[in-house]
Design a protein around this motif. Sequence first.
Motif, short mmCIF file in Angstrom:
data_model
loop_
_atom_site.label_atom_id
_atom_site.label_comp_id
_atom_site.label_asym_id
_atom_site.label_seq_id
_atom_site.Cartn_x
_atom_site.Cartn_y
_atom_site.Cartn_z
N LEU A 23 -5.55 6.01 41.58
CA LEU A 23 -4.99 6.85 40.67
C LEU A 23 -4.60 6.27 39.18
O LEU A 23 -3.32 5.71 39.53
N GLU A 24 -5.03 6.28 38.09
CA GLU A 24 -4.43 6.00 37.17
C GLU A 24 -4.56 6.96 36.00
O GLU A 24 -5.41 7.57 35.72
N ASN A 25 -3.20 7.09 35.45
CA ASN A 25 -2.81 8.20 34.39
C ASN A 25 -3.28 9.59 34.94
O ASN A 25 -4.20 10.48 33.89
N VAL A 26 -3.11 9.89 36.03
CA VAL A 26 -3.44 11.26 36.77
C VAL A 26 -2.51 12.16 36.70
O VAL A 26 -1.23 11.81 36.99
N THR A 27 -2.64 13.32 36.43
CA THR A 27 -1.55 14.45 36.33
C THR A 27 -2.07 15.33 37.53
O THR A 27 -3.01 16.07 37.63
N ILE A 28 -0.91 15.53 38.36
CA ILE A 28 -1.04 16.62 39.63
C ILE A 28 -0.15 17.87 38.87
O ILE A 28 1.04 17.48 38.98
N THR A 29 -1.08 18.84 38.41
CA THR A 29 -0.25 19.96 37.81
C THR A 29 0.11 20.96 38.85
O THR A 29 0.27 20.72 39.86
N GLU A 30 0.47 22.41 38.17
CA GLU A 30 0.93 23.33 39.05
C GLU A 30 -0.01 23.56 40.14
O GLU A 30 -1.26 23.49 40.45
N GLY A 31 0.57 23.77 41.21
CA GLY A 31 -0.23 24.17 42.61
C GLY A 31 0.52 23.51 43.80
O GLY A 31 1.55 23.17 43.72
N GLU A 32 -0.07 23.21 45.13
CA GLU A 32 0.40 22.57 46.24
C GLU A 32 -0.52 21.56 46.65
O GLU A 32 -1.64 21.57 46.75
N SER A 33 0.39 20.73 47.36
CA SER A 33 -0.26 19.58 48.29
C SER A 33 -1.46 18.88 47.58
O SER A 33 -2.33 19.15 47.84
N GLY A 34 -1.18 18.39 46.22
CA GLY A 34 -2.26 17.91 45.38
C GLY A 34 -3.00 16.50 46.16
O GLY A 34 -4.14 16.34 46.12
N ILE A 35 -2.22 15.71 47.01
CA ILE A 35 -2.79 14.53 47.76
C ILE A 35 -2.19 14.74 49.18
O ILE A 35 -1.27 14.33 49.44
N LYS A 36 -3.12 15.14 50.04
CA LYS A 36 -2.64 15.58 51.21
C LYS A 36 -3.73 15.07 52.20
O LYS A 36 -4.90 14.94 52.08
N CYS A 37 -3.11 14.52 53.55
CA CYS A 37 -4.06 14.05 54.54
C CYS A 37 -4.88 12.82 54.00
O CYS A 37 -6.17 12.90 54.26
N CYS A 38 -4.15 11.76 53.38
CA CYS A 38 -5.27 10.77 52.48
C CYS A 38 -4.63 9.28 53.15
O CYS A 38 -3.58 9.07 53.76
N GLU A 39 -5.59 8.34 52.97
CA GLU A 39 -5.41 7.13 53.46
C GLU A 39 -5.35 5.86 52.38
O GLU A 39 -6.40 6.20 51.66
N ASN A 40 -4.62 5.10 52.18
CA ASN A 40 -4.70 3.62 51.27
C ASN A 40 -4.98 4.34 49.75
O ASN A 40 -6.17 4.33 49.22
N ILE A 41 -3.71 4.77 49.21
CA ILE A 41 -3.83 5.32 47.81
C ILE A 41 -2.89 4.58 46.99
O ILE A 41 -1.89 4.11 47.42
N GLU A 42 -3.54 4.45 45.89
CA GLU A 42 -2.67 3.67 44.62
C GLU A 42 -2.56 4.51 43.76
O GLU A 42 -3.52 5.30 43.25
N ALA A 43 -1.27 4.82 43.20
CA ALA A 43 -1.27 5.75 42.15
C ALA A 43 -0.23 5.15 41.00
O ALA A 43 1.05 4.61 41.25
N ASP A 44 -0.59 4.75 39.74
CA ASP A 44 -0.23 3.98 38.53
C ASP A 44 -0.05 5.16 37.47
O ASP A 44 -1.22 5.62 37.10
N ASN A 45 1.24 5.17 36.90
CA ASN A 45 1.44 6.02 35.79
C ASN A 45 1.03 7.40 35.68
O ASN A 45 0.23 7.90 34.91
#
Length: 282
Positions: A23-45
């Motif tokens: 994930l690059e330049n991604v926004t998880i806005t209002e809500g719940e559990s945006g990234i859940k039960c996941c594997e091998n994740i990269e998040a930058d900026n």
Amino acid sequence: MKLIKDKNFGGERPLFAIKNTRLENVTITEGESGIKCCENIEADNCRFIGKYPLWHVDGSVITNCYFEVGSRSAIWYSDNMIMRNCVIDAPKLFREMKNVVVEKVQFKDADETFWRINGLKIKDVTLHEGTYPFMFSENVEVDHLVSDSKYVFQYCKNVVVRNSSITTKDSFWECENIEIYDSELNGEYLAWHSKNVKLVRCHITGEQPLCYVEGLVLEDCTFGEDCDRMFEDSDVQANIIGSVTNIKNPRTGRIVCDRVGSVTIDENIRQPANCEIIERNK
């Protein structure tokens, strides 16, 4: 690895169960559990706004990200995580996890952060405000921590701290197997009721430090003038640089320092009551 870039996601579980994704330049806005039960994740900026954005994530690298106040309890039950160069305004991050590396991160509200972590390495980290960071954690390595949070390191096991400045009270309580090197420890009631505590080249301030400790070792440490009633009911082997203000009822061992302002031995001392106190400059 799949790339998701320049997107906003909100609502309930928008990225549920994704794998092998950057994930690059991604926004998880209002809500719940945006990234859940996941594997091998990269998040930058990326920017995290909603609650509980990273739960049950196995294997992740989080870099240059910002966690807003609303993203409280952001990272739980997520093993094998690396976080670098992030700013966190939310409380209660990192809980019930294994194998966590945190480097160059600022926690602006460290309330209840790092609970029940097994295998934690932190370097160049700042903790501000909040209570009880590191509760119940074990196998922890710390280098260059600056913290003014309250009640840090309680009920911890197997902790090594280096080159750090910790200002608090009731720190390192009910802990076991603690080593602290080249650090400043400022605050009252240091390391009460702990076992196997070793401090090397540390400077300690605050009332009644190092009481009720079993297996206490100090090498080349210094103490502030406010350190009174030290070592009560402790088993201590201490080589202290400079003078100390007051020693009270050490249970057993040997204490060597330049000079002691006063020693209090009263009817409350516990057996074997045979601690040797030696003043070099007497």
